[in-house]
Scaffold this motif. Structure first.
Motif, short mmCIF file in Angstrom:
data_model
loop_
_atom_site.label_atom_id
_atom_site.label_comp_id
_atom_site.label_asym_id
_atom_site.label_seq_id
_atom_site.Cartn_x
_atom_site.Cartn_y
_atom_site.Cartn_z
N ILE A 77 41.50 31.36 36.03
CA ILE A 77 42.42 32.04 35.12
C ILE A 77 42.49 33.50 35.56
O ILE A 77 41.46 34.18 35.62
N ALA A 78 43.67 33.95 35.89
CA ALA A 78 43.89 35.37 36.17
C ALA A 78 44.42 35.99 34.88
O ALA A 78 45.11 35.33 34.10
N PHE A 79 44.06 37.23 34.62
CA PHE A 79 44.53 37.89 33.42
C PHE A 79 44.54 39.40 33.61
O PHE A 79 43.97 39.93 34.56
N TYR A 112 42.20 40.73 36.68
CA TYR A 112 40.88 40.11 36.69
C TYR A 112 41.06 38.61 36.90
O TYR A 112 42.13 38.06 36.63
N VAL A 113 39.99 37.94 37.34
CA VAL A 113 40.00 36.50 37.51
C VAL A 113 38.66 35.94 37.05
O VAL A 113 37.63 36.64 37.14
N MET A 114 38.69 34.72 36.54
CA MET A 114 37.47 34.05 36.09
C MET A 114 37.64 32.55 36.24
O MET A 114 38.78 32.06 36.31
N PRO A 115 36.53 31.79 36.27
CA PRO A 115 36.66 30.33 36.29
C PRO A 115 37.34 29.84 35.01
O PRO A 115 37.16 30.44 33.94
N ALA A 116 38.11 28.79 35.10
CA ALA A 116 38.87 28.28 33.96
C ALA A 116 37.99 27.82 32.80
O ALA A 116 38.43 27.83 31.65
N ASP A 117 36.76 27.43 33.06
CA ASP A 117 35.86 26.99 32.00
C ASP A 117 34.96 28.11 31.51
O ASP A 117 34.01 27.87 30.76
N GLY A 118 35.22 29.34 31.94
CA GLY A 118 34.39 30.47 31.56
C GLY A 118 33.39 30.77 32.66
O GLY A 118 33.13 29.94 33.52
N GLY A 119 32.85 31.95 32.64
CA GLY A 119 31.88 32.33 33.66
C GLY A 119 32.09 33.77 34.07
O GLY A 119 32.66 34.57 33.34
N GLU A 120 31.61 34.09 35.27
CA GLU A 120 31.66 35.46 35.76
C GLU A 120 33.09 35.96 35.93
O GLU A 120 33.93 35.29 36.54
N ILE A 121 33.35 37.12 35.39
CA ILE A 121 34.66 37.76 35.48
C ILE A 121 34.64 38.75 36.63
O ILE A 121 33.70 39.54 36.76
N LEU A 151 35.20 41.41 26.57
CA LEU A 151 35.11 42.71 27.22
C LEU A 151 35.44 43.82 26.23
O LEU A 151 35.97 43.57 25.14
N GLU A 152 35.16 45.05 26.60
CA GLU A 152 35.40 46.19 25.71
C GLU A 152 36.89 46.44 25.43
O GLU A 152 37.25 46.82 24.35
N GLY A 153 37.73 46.25 26.40
CA GLY A 153 39.16 46.55 26.24
C GLY A 153 39.96 45.35 25.78
O GLY A 153 39.44 44.42 25.16
N ASN A 154 41.24 45.36 26.11
CA ASN A 154 42.16 44.29 25.73
C ASN A 154 42.40 43.35 26.91
O ASN A 154 42.69 43.80 28.01
N GLU A 155 42.28 42.04 26.65
CA GLU A 155 42.61 41.05 27.66
C GLU A 155 43.88 40.34 27.24
O GLU A 155 44.03 39.99 26.07
N SER A 156 44.78 40.13 28.19
CA SER A 156 46.07 39.49 27.88
C SER A 156 46.65 38.85 29.13
O SER A 156 46.09 38.93 30.20
N LEU A 157 47.80 38.23 28.95
CA LEU A 157 48.57 37.61 30.03
C LEU A 157 47.76 36.63 30.88
O LEU A 157 47.77 36.71 32.11
N PRO A 158 47.07 35.67 30.27
CA PRO A 158 46.33 34.70 31.08
C PRO A 158 47.28 33.80 31.86
O PRO A 158 48.36 33.46 31.39
N ARG A 159 46.87 33.41 33.06
CA ARG A 159 47.64 32.50 33.90
C ARG A 159 46.68 31.57 34.63
O ARG A 159 45.80 32.04 35.36
N PHE A 160 46.84 30.27 34.44
CA PHE A 160 46.04 29.29 35.17
C PHE A 160 46.51 29.23 36.62
O PHE A 160 47.71 29.30 36.90
N SER A 161 45.56 29.04 37.53
CA SER A 161 45.92 28.76 38.91
C SER A 161 46.50 27.34 38.96
O SER A 161 46.15 26.51 38.12
N PRO A 162 47.37 27.04 39.91
CA PRO A 162 47.96 25.70 39.98
C PRO A 162 46.92 24.58 40.11
O PRO A 162 47.16 23.47 39.65
N ASP A 163 45.77 24.87 40.74
CA ASP A 163 44.74 23.84 40.85
C ASP A 163 43.88 23.73 39.58
O ASP A 163 43.02 22.86 39.49
N GLY A 164 44.11 24.61 38.61
CA GLY A 164 43.42 24.56 37.33
C GLY A 164 42.00 25.10 37.34
O GLY A 164 41.30 25.04 36.33
N LYS A 165 41.55 25.68 38.45
CA LYS A 165 40.17 26.15 38.56
C LYS A 165 39.96 27.59 38.08
O LYS A 165 38.83 27.97 37.78
#
Length: 140
Positions: free
Chosen positions: A80-82, A93-102, A64-78
């Motif tokens: 990533i909130a950041f 923001y949230v996205m699938p743990a393997d990458g994808g739509e943010i 993304l254009e800005g800074n992304e930080s503070l990633p956190r996995f959901s307990p089910d591992g599906k």
């Protein structure tokens, strides 16, 4: 098992700092271990990256254009909130743990910073300087 994964994480980050692949300085921050102990997500050059705990090449999750930080996995591992700053303010923001739509979850002039997830992976807890410092966002 958790102690082994944490030790492995510390060793990987220490080796990356001591033995860079070229002459550039590297700074990895905000590393987080996946619930299954198979992956690490971290911030590098203002983007999120993911690498296997067994080693290998890290791949970029965000650009993304800005800074992304503070990633956190959901307990089910599906998921990533950041936290990301795309329009001058930090939002959640949230996205699938393997990458994808943010997906952007908060839209506020105040700064919102991801803290953690609820045990059932349905809520993201975040700190904000809007009305009080503790807030949350329900996923479903």
């Amino acid at each position: 098992m958790r102690k082994l994964c944490i030790t492995l994480l510390v060793n990987i980050l220490a080796l990356a700092a001591v033995y860079p692949s070229d002459s550039h300085s590297y700074f990895l921050s905000s590393p987080v271990l996946s619930p299954d102990g198979e992956a690490i997500v971290f911030t590098y050059e203002n983007d999120l990256w993911k690498v296997s705990t067994s080693g290998g090449v890290a791949y970029r999750l965000t650009a993304l254009e800005g800074n992304e930080s503070l990633p956190r996995f959901s307990p089910d591992g599906k998921w990533i909130a950041f936290t990301a700053s795309q329009n001058g303010r930090d939002n959640v923001y949230v996205m699938p743990a393997d990458g994808g739509e943010i997906k952007q979850l908060t839209f506020h002039d105040a700064s919102d910073h991801v803290d953690s997830w609820s045990w059932d992976s349905k809520n993201i807890y975040f700190s904000s300087d809007r009305y009080n410092i503790y807030s949350s966002y329900k996923i479903s």
